[in-house]
Design a protein around this motif. Structure first.
Motif, PDB file in Angstrom:
ATOM      1  N   MET A  80       0.861  -1.165   0.000  1.00 53.76           N
ATOM      2  CA  MET A  80       0.000   0.000   0.000  1.00 53.76           C
ATOM      3  C   MET A  80       0.905   1.224   0.000  1.00 53.76           C
ATOM      4  N   GLN A  81       0.689   2.117  -0.930  1.00 54.68           N
ATOM      5  CA  GLN A  81       1.517   3.314  -1.064  1.00 54.68           C
ATOM      6  C   GLN A  81       0.626   4.557  -1.158  1.00 54.68           C
ATOM      7  N   ALA A  82       0.909   5.538  -0.309  1.00 54.36           N
ATOM      8  CA  ALA A  82       0.195   6.816  -0.365  1.00 54.36           C
ATOM      9  C   ALA A  82       0.689   7.604  -1.574  1.00 54.36           C
ATOM     10  N   VAL A  83      -0.153   8.499  -2.081  1.00 53.03           N
ATOM     11  CA  VAL A  83       0.215   9.338  -3.217  1.00 53.03           C
ATOM     12  C   VAL A  83       0.010  10.814  -2.864  1.00 53.03           C
ATOM     13  N   ASN A  84       0.655  11.682  -3.658  1.00 52.59           N
ATOM     14  CA  ASN A  84       0.548  13.139  -3.511  1.00 52.59           C
ATOM     15  C   ASN A  84       0.895  13.578  -2.092  1.00 52.59           C
ATOM     16  N   ASP A  85       0.024  14.361  -1.447  1.00 52.30           N
ATOM     17  CA  ASP A  85       0.326  14.852  -0.101  1.00 52.30           C
ATOM     18  C   ASP A  85      -0.395  14.058   0.989  1.00 52.30           C
ATOM     19  N   TYR A  86      -0.764  12.832   0.680  1.00 50.44           N
ATOM     20  CA  TYR A  86      -1.432  11.978   1.670  1.00 50.44           C
ATOM     21  C   TYR A  86      -0.423  11.172   2.473  1.00 50.44           C
ATOM     22  N   VAL A  87      -0.802  10.859   3.709  1.00 48.81           N
ATOM     23  CA  VAL A  87       0.011  10.049   4.609  1.00 48.81           C
ATOM     24  C   VAL A  87      -0.912   8.993   5.205  1.00 48.81           C
ATOM     25  N   ILE A  88      -0.464   7.743   5.203  1.00 51.71           N
ATOM     26  CA  ILE A  88      -1.238   6.657   5.812  1.00 51.71           C
ATOM     27  C   ILE A  88      -0.614   6.363   7.162  1.00 51.71           C
ATOM     28  N   VAL A  89      -1.443   6.370   8.202  1.00 54.52           N
ATOM     29  CA  VAL A  89      -0.939   6.172   9.561  1.00 54.52           C
ATOM     30  C   VAL A  89      -1.701   5.056  10.262  1.00 54.52           C
ATOM     31  N   ASP A  90      -1.023   4.462  11.237  1.00 48.73           N
ATOM     32  CA  ASP A  90      -1.620   3.475  12.126  1.00 48.73           C
ATOM     33  C   ASP A  90      -1.721   4.145  13.481  1.00 48.73           C
ATOM     34  N   ILE A  91      -2.923   4.302  13.991  1.00 51.47           N
ATOM     35  CA  ILE A  91      -3.146   5.013  15.247  1.00 51.47           C
ATOM     36  C   ILE A  91      -2.551   4.206  16.396  1.00 51.47           C
ATOM     37  N   ILE A  92      -1.796   4.884  17.242  1.00 52.05           N
ATOM     38  CA  ILE A  92      -1.203   4.241  18.415  1.00 52.05           C
ATOM     39  C   ILE A  92      -2.192   4.371  19.564  1.00 52.05           C
ATOM     40  N   LYS A  93      -2.668   3.235  20.023  1.00 48.97           N
ATOM     41  CA  LYS A  93      -3.615   3.232  21.141  1.00 48.97           C
ATOM     42  C   LYS A  93      -2.851   3.484  22.422  1.00 48.97           C
ATOM     43  N   GLN A  94      -3.220   4.530  23.122  1.00 45.72           N
ATOM     44  CA  GLN A  94      -2.581   4.850  24.387  1.00 45.72           C
ATOM     45  C   GLN A  94      -3.511   4.454  25.508  1.00 45.72           C
ATOM     46  N   GLY A  95      -2.931   3.902  26.554  1.00 37.13           N
ATOM     47  CA  GLY A  95      -3.725   3.505  27.706  1.00 37.13           C
ATOM     48  C   GLY A  95      -4.300   4.710  28.416  1.00 37.13           C
ATOM     49  N   PRO A  96      -5.204   4.481  29.330  1.00 38.43           N
ATOM     50  CA  PRO A  96      -5.779   5.595  30.069  1.00 38.43           C
ATOM     51  C   PRO A  96      -4.701   6.314  30.877  1.00 38.43           C
ATOM     52  N   LYS A  97      -4.826   7.634  30.981  1.00 34.11           N
ATOM     53  CA  LYS A  97      -3.863   8.392  31.770  1.00 34.11           C
ATOM     54  C   LYS A  97      -4.556   8.997  32.973  1.00 34.11           C
ATOM     55  N   LYS A  98      -3.757   9.224  34.017  1.00 36.52           N
ATOM     56  CA  LYS A  98      -4.283   9.765  35.253  1.00 36.52           C
ATOM     57  C   LYS A  98      -3.962  11.243  35.352  1.00 36.52           C
ATOM     58  N   VAL A  99      -4.979  12.039  35.623  1.00 34.58           N
ATOM     59  CA  VAL A  99      -4.805  13.472  35.828  1.00 34.58           C
ATOM     60  C   VAL A  99      -5.529  13.838  37.110  1.00 34.58           C
ATOM     61  N   GLY A 100      -4.783  14.282  38.092  1.00 40.53           N
ATOM     62  CA  GLY A 100      -5.386  14.689  39.362  1.00 40.53           C
ATOM     63  C   GLY A 100      -6.184  13.583  40.034  1.00 40.53           C
ATOM     64  N   GLY A 101      -5.731  12.339  39.882  1.00 36.45           N
ATOM     65  CA  GLY A 101      -6.425  11.218  40.502  1.00 36.45           C
ATOM     66  C   GLY A 101      -7.560  10.645  39.673  1.00 36.45           C
ATOM     67  N   LEU A 102      -7.902  11.291  38.556  1.00 34.31           N
ATOM     68  CA  LEU A 102      -8.953  10.794  37.677  1.00 34.31           C
ATOM     69  C   LEU A 102      -8.333  10.050  36.508  1.00 34.31           C
ATOM     70  N   ILE A 103      -8.961   8.974  36.103  1.00 34.83           N
ATOM     71  CA  ILE A 103      -8.485   8.224  34.946  1.00 34.83           C
ATOM     72  C   ILE A 103      -9.211   8.722  33.711  1.00 34.83           C
ATOM     73  N   LEU A 104      -8.428   9.192  32.716  1.00 40.96           N
ATOM     74  CA  LEU A 104      -8.997   9.700  31.474  1.00 40.96           C
ATOM     75  C   LEU A 104      -8.844   8.660  30.376  1.00 40.96           C
ATOM     76  N   THR A 105      -9.930   8.330  29.727  1.00 41.96           N
ATOM     77  CA  THR A 105      -9.889   7.446  28.570  1.00 41.96           C
ATOM     78  C   THR A 105     -10.065   8.304  27.326  1.00 41.96           C
ATOM     79  N   ASP A 106     -10.040   7.683  26.137  1.00 44.49           N
ATOM     80  CA  ASP A 106     -10.235   8.448  24.901  1.00 44.49           C
ATOM     81  C   ASP A 106     -11.555   9.204  24.910  1.00 44.49           C
ATOM     82  N   LYS A 107     -12.587   8.622  25.508  1.00 44.73           N
ATOM     83  CA  LYS A 107     -13.904   9.265  25.506  1.00 44.73           C
ATOM     84  C   LYS A 107     -13.975  10.440  26.473  1.00 44.73           C
ATOM     85  N   THR A 108     -13.255  10.342  27.604  1.00 42.87           N
ATOM     86  CA  THR A 108     -13.329  11.432  28.578  1.00 42.87           C
ATOM     87  C   THR A 108     -12.294  12.509  28.316  1.00 42.87           C
ATOM     88  N   ASP A 109     -11.282  12.219  27.516  1.00 42.58           N
ATOM     89  CA  ASP A 109     -10.241  13.200  27.212  1.00 42.58           C
ATOM     90  C   ASP A 109     -10.589  13.928  25.919  1.00 42.58           C
TER      91      ASP A 109
END
Length: 85
Positions: free
Chosen positions: A1-30
């Motif tokens: 698979m090859q991108a053309v012109n100014d396109y870029v094909i990426v694989d999203i890196i899944k990051q685990g939940p992160k803690k902010v101020g004692g709260l756990i943030l997921t993709d939906k809450t962040d």
């Protein structure tokens, strides 16, 4: 698979939940984090800065999904890349 012109094909890196101020943030809450981390799979011939294998942050609302060999990838334009690691 090859991108053309100014396109870029990426694989999203899944990051685990992160803690902010004692709260756990997921993709939906962040919801304030507009940018997503990804690994570059392929770059088009008009993209000079990044190369295959680079880790980037891109505008999360940009691009569209594409399925290739039973794997989902994201197709974005080079202008949607904000950080290269």
């Amino acid at each position: 698979m090859q991108a053309v012109n100014d396109y870029v094909i990426v694989d999203i890196i899944k990051q685990g939940p992160k803690k902010v101020g004692g709260l756990i943030l997921t993709d939906k809450t962040d919801e304030t984090n507009r940018y997503k981390k990804a690994s570059i799979i392929s770059v088009g011939n008009d993209v000079p800065i990044v190369k295959k294998g680079d880790s980037i942050y891109y505008d999360g609302v940009a691009g569209h999904d594409i399925a290739y060999n039973d794997t989902m990838y994201k197709v974005i334009r080079a202008r949607d890349i904000v950080i290269v690691e």
